[in-house]
Design a protein around this motif. Structure first.
Motif, PDB file in Angstrom:
ATOM      1  N   UNK A  73      79.246  35.062  10.870  1.00  0.00           N
ATOM      2  CA  UNK A  73      78.022  35.819  11.164  1.00  0.00           C
ATOM      3  C   UNK A  73      76.793  34.992  10.800  1.00  0.00           C
ATOM      4  N   UNK A  74      76.884  34.290   9.642  1.00  0.00           N
ATOM      5  CA  UNK A  74      75.748  33.483   9.197  1.00  0.00           C
ATOM      6  C   UNK A  74      75.440  32.391  10.210  1.00  0.00           C
ATOM      7  N   UNK A  75      76.519  31.743  10.685  1.00  0.00           N
ATOM      8  CA  UNK A  75      76.321  30.678  11.669  1.00  0.00           C
ATOM      9  C   UNK A  75      75.706  31.230  12.953  1.00  0.00           C
ATOM     10  N   UNK A  76      76.200  32.392  13.371  1.00  0.00           N
ATOM     11  CA  UNK A  76      75.649  33.035  14.574  1.00  0.00           C
ATOM     12  C   UNK A  76      74.155  33.229  14.433  1.00  0.00           C
ATOM     13  N   UNK A  77      73.763  33.735  13.270  1.00  0.00           N
ATOM     14  CA  UNK A  77      72.351  34.055  13.083  1.00  0.00           C
ATOM     15  C   UNK A  77      71.489  32.805  13.012  1.00  0.00           C
ATOM     16  N   UNK A  81      68.493  32.110  15.583  1.00  0.00           N
ATOM     17  CA  UNK A  81      67.145  31.824  15.076  1.00  0.00           C
ATOM     18  C   UNK A  81      66.653  30.462  15.535  1.00  0.00           C
ATOM     19  N   UNK A  82      67.521  29.457  15.392  1.00  0.00           N
ATOM     20  CA  UNK A  82      67.099  28.120  15.778  1.00  0.00           C
ATOM     21  C   UNK A  82      66.897  28.017  17.287  1.00  0.00           C
ATOM     22  N   UNK A  83      67.733  28.724  18.046  1.00  0.00           N
ATOM     23  CA  UNK A  83      67.552  28.682  19.500  1.00  0.00           C
ATOM     24  C   UNK A  83      66.235  29.314  19.904  1.00  0.00           C
ATOM     25  N   UNK A  84      65.832  30.352  19.173  1.00  0.00           N
ATOM     26  CA  UNK A  84      64.552  30.978  19.496  1.00  0.00           C
ATOM     27  C   UNK A  84      63.388  30.045  19.197  1.00  0.00           C
ATOM     28  N   UNK A 277      68.443  37.669   8.140  1.00  0.00           N
ATOM     29  CA  UNK A 277      69.755  37.785   8.737  1.00  0.00           C
ATOM     30  C   UNK A 277      70.071  39.109   9.405  1.00  0.00           C
ATOM     31  N   UNK A 278      69.406  40.141   8.986  1.00  0.00           N
ATOM     32  CA  UNK A 278      69.755  41.418   9.587  1.00  0.00           C
ATOM     33  C   UNK A 278      68.955  41.709  10.840  1.00  0.00           C
ATOM     34  N   UNK A 279      68.064  40.820  11.153  1.00  0.00           N
ATOM     35  CA  UNK A 279      67.192  41.115  12.281  1.00  0.00           C
ATOM     36  C   UNK A 279      67.390  40.140  13.416  1.00  0.00           C
ATOM     37  N   UNK A 280      67.435  40.664  14.630  1.00  0.00           N
ATOM     38  CA  UNK A 280      67.504  39.759  15.765  1.00  0.00           C
ATOM     39  C   UNK A 280      66.216  38.961  15.872  1.00  0.00           C
ATOM     40  N   UNK A 281      66.311  37.774  16.382  1.00  0.00           N
ATOM     41  CA  UNK A 281      65.135  36.949  16.547  1.00  0.00           C
ATOM     42  C   UNK A 281      64.372  37.345  17.781  1.00  0.00           C
ATOM     43  N   UNK A 282      63.292  38.003  17.566  1.00  0.00           N
ATOM     44  CA  UNK A 282      62.504  38.399  18.719  1.00  0.00           C
ATOM     45  C   UNK A 282      61.232  37.597  18.812  1.00  0.00           C
ATOM     46  N   UNK A 283      60.907  36.932  17.742  1.00  0.00           N
ATOM     47  CA  UNK A 283      59.674  36.168  17.733  1.00  0.00           C
ATOM     48  C   UNK A 283      59.962  34.737  18.082  1.00  0.00           C
ATOM     49  N   UNK A 284      59.232  34.225  19.000  1.00  0.00           N
ATOM     50  CA  UNK A 284      59.304  32.802  19.231  1.00  0.00           C
ATOM     51  C   UNK A 284      57.895  32.261  19.205  1.00  0.00           C
ATOM     52  N   UNK A 285      57.651  31.297  18.327  1.00  0.00           N
ATOM     53  CA  UNK A 285      56.299  30.795  18.166  1.00  0.00           C
ATOM     54  C   UNK A 285      55.754  30.213  19.458  1.00  0.00           C
ATOM     55  N   UNK A 286      56.635  29.714  20.278  1.00  0.00           N
ATOM     56  CA  UNK A 286      56.254  29.295  21.618  1.00  0.00           C
ATOM     57  C   UNK A 286      57.512  29.431  22.422  1.00  0.00           C
ATOM     58  N   UNK A 287      57.398  29.402  23.727  1.00  0.00           N
ATOM     59  CA  UNK A 287      58.600  29.539  24.531  1.00  0.00           C
ATOM     60  C   UNK A 287      59.479  28.336  24.315  1.00  0.00           C
ATOM     61  N   UNK A 288      60.798  28.502  24.497  1.00  0.00           N
ATOM     62  CA  UNK A 288      61.688  27.365  24.279  1.00  0.00           C
ATOM     63  C   UNK A 288      61.280  26.152  25.088  1.00  0.00           C
ATOM     64  N   UNK A 289      60.748  26.395  26.263  1.00  0.00           N
ATOM     65  CA  UNK A 289      60.328  25.264  27.082  1.00  0.00           C
ATOM     66  C   UNK A 289      59.207  24.480  26.414  1.00  0.00           C
ATOM     67  N   UNK A 290      58.350  25.229  25.742  1.00  0.00           N
ATOM     68  CA  UNK A 290      57.212  24.559  25.116  1.00  0.00           C
ATOM     69  C   UNK A 290      57.557  24.055  23.738  1.00  0.00           C
ATOM     70  N   UNK A 291      58.633  24.587  23.189  1.00  0.00           N
ATOM     71  CA  UNK A 291      58.900  24.369  21.765  1.00  0.00           C
ATOM     72  C   UNK A 291      59.366  22.969  21.441  1.00  0.00           C
TER      73      UNK A 291
END
Length: 323
Positions: A73-77, A81-84, A277-291
């Motif tokens: 679960x930790x790895x998933x999160x 997070x990192x993908x976001x 860890x208990x929260x889905x990553x909904x925040x992205x500081x910039x879009x993945x394309x821009x990140x």
DNA sequence: AAGACTCGCAACCGCCGAGCA
DNA sequence: CTGCTCGGCGGTTGCGAGTCT
């Protein structure tokens, strides 16, 4: 600069799955000699393979430090997070997960996590709530068929209306989660991108800040009750906080976070508090394309709420939960 | 029981950048 | 500066296993 094949086409090199014998040869050669030049390795190891193929086989399968088995679960999160934050930078994500390869993470994300995020109403590419109605209609069909939802009931609901309700529900939850996430992200020391927080925390005049944050969390707790309690329970799937036990679990998690956070504030200790860890990553500081390679500033900013108005989100975005 | 279909994953392909002569 | 080589990366493909009809 032209493009060059890694191996000569006319060499008639073997492709496809590796045999045990080939694995043994490669393993044996690399453990004895290391790998300085991948182009030379196949010949020296007695393999009729391309150097690139050898490198791939070694890095993705034979390397002794490779971790096998299911992702925790930790790895998933961490991956989510990192993908976001980073987008499809699989090798950079893999750098944070010892023993996991970029290929493995990429496959895992595309096969498992992608579906998981879709079930949560989150776009797996942008990590934002899904706003595409066609997609939501599609998803609603998938969920109702896969989760054995009462079809007599569903037949009485217009798919578009259902999708609209689902969208509203997801957006509402997402906004709240976005708020919570924004409050917790800087203080999550498990997040490899926010290691500076405790240093800044310890040296800043942070008590006022922490008290404000704790108050905000309690406020969010009440928002959660009000908002989720009013959202109609559209189906029996686990796509969002849709029943009372989940809601109370979520609330108790929030409460424990408040407790932990207050403890942290009183002691100014460096205890690890896992807020993310208990929260889905909904925040992205910039879009993945821009990140891509942009530095992501995770240091704590007391004006947390004002940070929420980035990416062109105006006041109306928050109006329905901050009337 | 068997063919059709779906899913997961290993491996490949093509592009890019770094380093070197 | 140019051309070449190599390693690394992300996207895509193909195959085997499992599931469905």
């Amino acid at each position: 600069m032209g493009r060059y094949p890694c191996c000569k086409v006319d060499e008639d090199l073997k492709k496809g799955p590796w045999t045990n014998e080939e694995d043994e040869k490669l393993m044996d050669y690399i453990t004895k000699n290391g790998h300085t030049n991948w182009q030379l390795i196949p010949k020296k190891a007695g393999l009729n393979r391309c150097g690139k193929s050898c490198r791939l086989r070694w890095t993705n399968y034979l390397r002794p430090d490779i971790k096998r088995g299911e992702f925790s679960i930790e790895e998933e999160e961490i991956i989510i997070n990192l993908h976001s934050l980073l987008g499809n930078k699989w090798s950079r994500i893999a750098a944070h997960l010892p023993g996991r390869t970029d290929n493995e993470i990429k496959n895992f994300y595309n096969t498992h996590l992608r579906k998981k995020l879709l079930r949560l109403g989150i776009d797996p590419r942008t990590h934002k709530p899904i706003s595409d109605l066609n997609l939501l209609i599609n998803l609603s069909h998938q969920f109702t068929s896969k989760h054995n939802i009462n079809h007599h009931l569903m037949n009485n609901i217009n798919p578009l209306a259902y999708a609209l309700k689902l969208q509203a529900q997801v957006t509402e939850i997402a906004k709240i989660q976005q708020l919570v996430h924004s409050l917790f992200t800087p203080i999550n020391t498990n997040n490899p991108l926010s290691t500076n927080f405790h240093e800044n925390f310890a040296t800043s005049s942070s008590h006022v800040i922490t008290n404000n944050v704790a108050t905000n969390i309690q406020f969010l707790n009440s928002l959660l009750v009000n908002s989720c309690g009013n959202i109609p329970n559209l189906d029996n799937s686990t796509s969002c906080i849709s029943n009372s036990s989940e809601l109370s679990n979520y609330q108790s998690e929030l409460n424990s976070k408040v407790d932990n956070f207050e403890g942290l504030s009183n002691n100014s200790s460096k205890t690890q508090v896992d807020y993310n860890n208990s929260l889905p990553s909904l925040i992205t500081p910039s879009s993945p394309d821009q990140a891509n390679d942009a530095h992501v500033n995770q240091d704590y900013d007391p004006n947390t709420l004002s940070q929420l108005n980035h990416e062109g989100i105006d006041d109306s975005f928050w109006n329905d939960i901050f009337p």
